[in-house]
Motif scaffolding. Structure first.
Motif, short mmCIF file in Angstrom:
data_model
loop_
_atom_site.label_atom_id
_atom_site.label_comp_id
_atom_site.label_asym_id
_atom_site.label_seq_id
_atom_site.Cartn_x
_atom_site.Cartn_y
_atom_site.Cartn_z
N ASP A 28 -2.91 -10.15 -4.04
CA ASP A 28 -3.46 -9.73 -2.76
C ASP A 28 -2.77 -8.44 -2.36
N CYS A 29 -3.00 -7.97 -1.16
CA CYS A 29 -2.27 -6.78 -0.72
C CYS A 29 -0.88 -7.21 -0.28
N GLY A 30 0.05 -6.29 -0.37
CA GLY A 30 1.42 -6.60 -0.02
C GLY A 30 2.26 -6.78 -1.27
N GLY A 31 3.54 -7.00 -1.04
CA GLY A 31 4.45 -7.21 -2.14
C GLY A 31 5.85 -6.77 -1.78
N VAL A 32 6.67 -6.62 -2.80
CA VAL A 32 8.06 -6.22 -2.62
C VAL A 32 8.29 -4.91 -3.37
N LEU A 33 8.85 -3.92 -2.67
CA LEU A 33 9.19 -2.66 -3.31
C LEU A 33 10.71 -2.52 -3.37
N THR A 34 11.23 -2.28 -4.55
CA THR A 34 12.68 -2.10 -4.72
C THR A 34 13.00 -0.75 -5.34
N ALA A 35 11.98 -0.03 -5.82
CA ALA A 35 12.18 1.28 -6.44
C ALA A 35 12.53 2.31 -5.37
N PRO A 36 13.16 3.41 -5.76
CA PRO A 36 13.53 4.44 -4.79
C PRO A 36 12.33 5.10 -4.10
N THR A 37 11.15 5.10 -4.74
CA THR A 37 9.94 5.65 -4.13
C THR A 37 8.78 4.72 -4.43
N GLY A 38 7.74 4.82 -3.63
CA GLY A 38 6.57 3.99 -3.86
C GLY A 38 5.45 4.37 -2.92
N VAL A 39 4.28 3.80 -3.15
CA VAL A 39 3.10 4.05 -2.33
C VAL A 39 2.58 2.72 -1.83
N ILE A 40 2.27 2.66 -0.54
CA ILE A 40 1.68 1.48 0.07
C ILE A 40 0.29 1.87 0.57
N GLN A 41 -0.71 1.10 0.16
CA GLN A 41 -2.08 1.36 0.60
C GLN A 41 -2.72 0.05 1.02
N SER A 42 -3.66 0.14 1.97
CA SER A 42 -4.42 -1.04 2.34
C SER A 42 -5.51 -1.28 1.30
N PRO A 43 -6.02 -2.50 1.21
CA PRO A 43 -7.10 -2.78 0.26
C PRO A 43 -8.31 -1.89 0.53
N ASN A 44 -8.96 -1.43 -0.51
CA ASN A 44 -10.15 -0.58 -0.47
C ASN A 44 -9.88 0.85 -0.03
N TYR A 45 -8.62 1.25 0.18
CA TYR A 45 -8.32 2.61 0.62
C TYR A 45 -8.93 3.60 -0.35
N PRO A 46 -9.60 4.63 0.10
CA PRO A 46 -9.67 5.18 1.46
C PRO A 46 -10.81 4.60 2.31
N ASP A 47 -11.57 3.64 1.80
CA ASP A 47 -12.61 3.00 2.61
C ASP A 47 -11.98 1.99 3.56
N ASP A 48 -12.80 1.40 4.42
CA ASP A 48 -12.30 0.41 5.38
C ASP A 48 -11.70 -0.79 4.67
N TYR A 49 -10.68 -1.36 5.25
CA TYR A 49 -10.07 -2.56 4.70
C TYR A 49 -10.85 -3.78 5.19
N PRO A 50 -10.76 -4.91 4.47
CA PRO A 50 -11.51 -6.11 4.84
C PRO A 50 -11.07 -6.69 6.18
N MET A 51 -11.97 -7.42 6.82
CA MET A 51 -11.64 -8.09 8.07
C MET A 51 -10.66 -9.24 7.80
N ASN A 52 -9.86 -9.55 8.80
CA ASN A 52 -8.92 -10.68 8.75
C ASN A 52 -7.95 -10.61 7.58
#
Length: 112
Positions: A28-52
């Motif tokens: 699913d979306c989310g997770g754990v980042l431990t690296a010095p750099t990273g990218v976080i995006q919402s599902p379907n980015y750049p389109d709208d993310y799902p409801m709920n």
């Protein structure tokens, strides 16, 4: 899954949700980042993310480090009472920032 009296209860680790069968986990979306750099995006980015959709990202780093969040794009459904979409940045014990309106975040944000 854990057995209970007459049934079972299943749960998934951060970044995963139960599949439709209620037994297996899927990404699913989310997770754990431990690296010095990273990218976080919402599902379907750049389109709208799902409801709920609830996404939780955990950034883990040593206590002597600083973390910098840089936003290239940020858009939320407006809700003055934070009933709907929101971004919450939390520290070890408290909320550091809460965004719940179409805000222009002054990027980058740096925390220790």
């Amino acid at each position: 899954c854990r057995n209970t009296v007459g049934s079972y209860v299943c749960s998934c680790r951060l970044g995963f949700v139960l599949n439709d069968d209620g037994k297996l986990c899927k990404k699913d979306c989310g997770g754990v980042l431990t690296a010095p750099t990273g990218v976080i995006q919402s599902p379907n980015y750049p389109d709208d993310y799902p409801m709920n959709k609830r996404c939780e990202w955990r950034l883990t780093f040593p206590p002597t480090y600083f973390i910098t969040l840089t936003f290239e794009s940020f858009d939320l459904e407006t809700s003055r009472t934070c009933d709907y979409d929101k971004l919450i940045v939390t520290g070890a014990r408290t909320n550091l920032l809460v965004f719940c309106e179409k805000s222009r975040i002054k990027s980058p944000l740096t925390f220790r």
